[in-house]
Motif scaffolding. Structure first.
Motif, PDB file in Angstrom:
ATOM      1  N   VAL A 159      -1.065  12.537   1.821  1.00  0.00           N
ATOM      2  CA  VAL A 159      -1.868  11.694   0.945  1.00  0.00           C
ATOM      3  C   VAL A 159      -2.605  10.659   1.793  1.00  0.00           C
ATOM      4  CG1 VAL A 159      -1.821  10.143  -1.052  1.00  0.00           C
ATOM      5  CG2 VAL A 159      -0.119  11.974  -0.871  1.00  0.00           C
ATOM      6  N   CYS A 160      -3.880  10.448   1.471  1.00  0.00           N
ATOM      7  CA  CYS A 160      -4.705   9.449   2.146  1.00  0.00           C
ATOM      8  C   CYS A 160      -5.128   8.405   1.117  1.00  0.00           C
ATOM      9  CB  CYS A 160      -5.934  10.119   2.764  1.00  0.00           C
ATOM     10  SG  CYS A 160      -7.086   8.958   3.529  1.00  0.00           S
ATOM     11  N   VAL A 161      -4.842   7.123   1.409  1.00  0.00           N
ATOM     12  CA  VAL A 161      -5.128   6.019   0.500  1.00  0.00           C
ATOM     13  C   VAL A 161      -6.023   5.004   1.213  1.00  0.00           C
ATOM     14  CG1 VAL A 161      -4.080   4.136  -0.837  1.00  0.00           C
ATOM     15  CG2 VAL A 161      -2.885   6.319  -0.626  1.00  0.00           C
ATOM     16  N   ASP A 162      -7.022   4.490   0.514  1.00  0.00           N
ATOM     17  CA  ASP A 162      -7.864   3.433   1.063  1.00  0.00           C
ATOM     18  C   ASP A 162      -7.034   2.155   1.205  1.00  0.00           C
ATOM     19  OD1 ASP A 162      -9.702   0.918   0.321  1.00  0.00           O
ATOM     20  OD2 ASP A 162     -10.915   2.406   1.393  1.00  0.00           O
ATOM     21  N   ARG A 163      -7.004   1.602   2.387  1.00  0.00           N
ATOM     22  CA  ARG A 163      -6.149   0.438   2.656  1.00  0.00           C
ATOM     23  C   ARG A 163      -6.577  -0.795   1.864  1.00  0.00           C
ATOM     24  NH1 ARG A 163      -5.069  -2.698   8.353  1.00  0.00           N
ATOM     25  NH2 ARG A 163      -3.442  -4.026   7.510  1.00  0.00           N
ATOM     26  N   GLN A 164      -7.857  -1.012   1.661  1.00  0.00           N
ATOM     27  CA  GLN A 164      -8.326  -2.205   0.964  1.00  0.00           C
ATOM     28  C   GLN A 164      -8.194  -2.105  -0.552  1.00  0.00           C
ATOM     29  OE1 GLN A 164      -9.213  -5.069   2.486  1.00  0.00           O
ATOM     30  NE2 GLN A 164      -8.614  -4.014   4.370  1.00  0.00           N
ATOM     31  N   GLU A 165      -8.511  -0.940  -1.103  1.00  0.00           N
ATOM     32  CA  GLU A 165      -8.555  -0.768  -2.550  1.00  0.00           C
ATOM     33  C   GLU A 165      -7.285  -0.168  -3.144  1.00  0.00           C
ATOM     34  OE1 GLU A 165     -11.257  -1.764  -4.359  1.00  0.00           O
ATOM     35  OE2 GLU A 165     -12.148  -2.509  -2.491  1.00  0.00           O
ATOM     36  N   GLY A 166      -6.519   0.573  -2.345  1.00  0.00           N
ATOM     37  CA  GLY A 166      -5.339   1.254  -2.868  1.00  0.00           C
ATOM     38  C   GLY A 166      -5.671   2.539  -3.597  1.00  0.00           C
TER      39      GLY A 166
END
Length: 188
Positions: free
Chosen positions: A81-88
């Motif tokens: 899974v890849c998640v945007d660090r700033q937005e979640g």
């Protein structure tokens, strides 16, 4: 504790720990230490105290890896899974079941056993900053670019030789991906 709470707590730790600003392997740099960390000592999910965001990613026991503003982690039974660090926000998720393998490669009908409390997605992904490598206790090993484009996938048909499960977090060394499924295997 539900899984979105677990990732929310991870987001809290990211906020507080500059040592993991670009941690590319097991517990950051691989040492499990964060000498410059100044984590908060309190948080509250309901009040959003010291929480940036939370998101559902599935059951995850791997240590998240941070690369280029993205968080990579595994989720049961076979997802990267890849998640945007700033937005979640979940940017992408890739499953690694039998249908992902080349047609000439067949997984055994019965999955190898797991240790109680651990599953097949316990190993932490590792990255060189351009690619992300993932290993699952099923014997599947795969490589992706940061945008989720698969570079390769392999199945290592190796027996379980310890009572502690079948896989450990992979390591990059000297241009090789070191994988421990039943002994050490080096992949180019």
């Amino acid at each position: 504790m539900n899984e979105s709470v677990r990732l929310a707590l991870f987001a809290l730790c990211l906020w507080a720990t500059s040592a993991y600003a670009d941690g590319r392997g097991w517990r950051g740099d691989g040492s499990g230490q964060a000498p410059n960390a100044q984590p908060p000592t309190s948080w509250d999910i309901d009040e959003r105290e010291n929480i940036f965001w939370q998101t559902e990613v599935g059951k995850s026991q791997s240590t998240p890896v941070i690369v280029a503003g993205r968080i990579f982690l595994t989720a049961e039974p076979d997802a990267l899974v890849c998640v945007d660090r700033q937005e979640g926000k979940v940017l992408w998720s890739k499953n690694h079941g039998p249908d992902m393998l080349p047609p000439d490669v067949k997984l055994p009908e019965k999955k190898p056993p797991t240790v109680v409390g651990c599953g097949y997605a316990t190993p932490t992904p590792v990255s060189d900053g351009k690619l992300v490598y993932v290993v699952f206790g099923t014997g599947i090993v795969a490589c992706y670019d940061l945008d989720g484009n698969r570079q390769w996938i392999r199945y290592l048909d190796l027996p379980q030789v310890t009572e502690f499960g079948r896989s450990a977090s992979p390591v990059l060394a000297a241009g090789k991906l070191l994988v421990s499924l039943s002994g050490l295997t080096a992949l180019d």
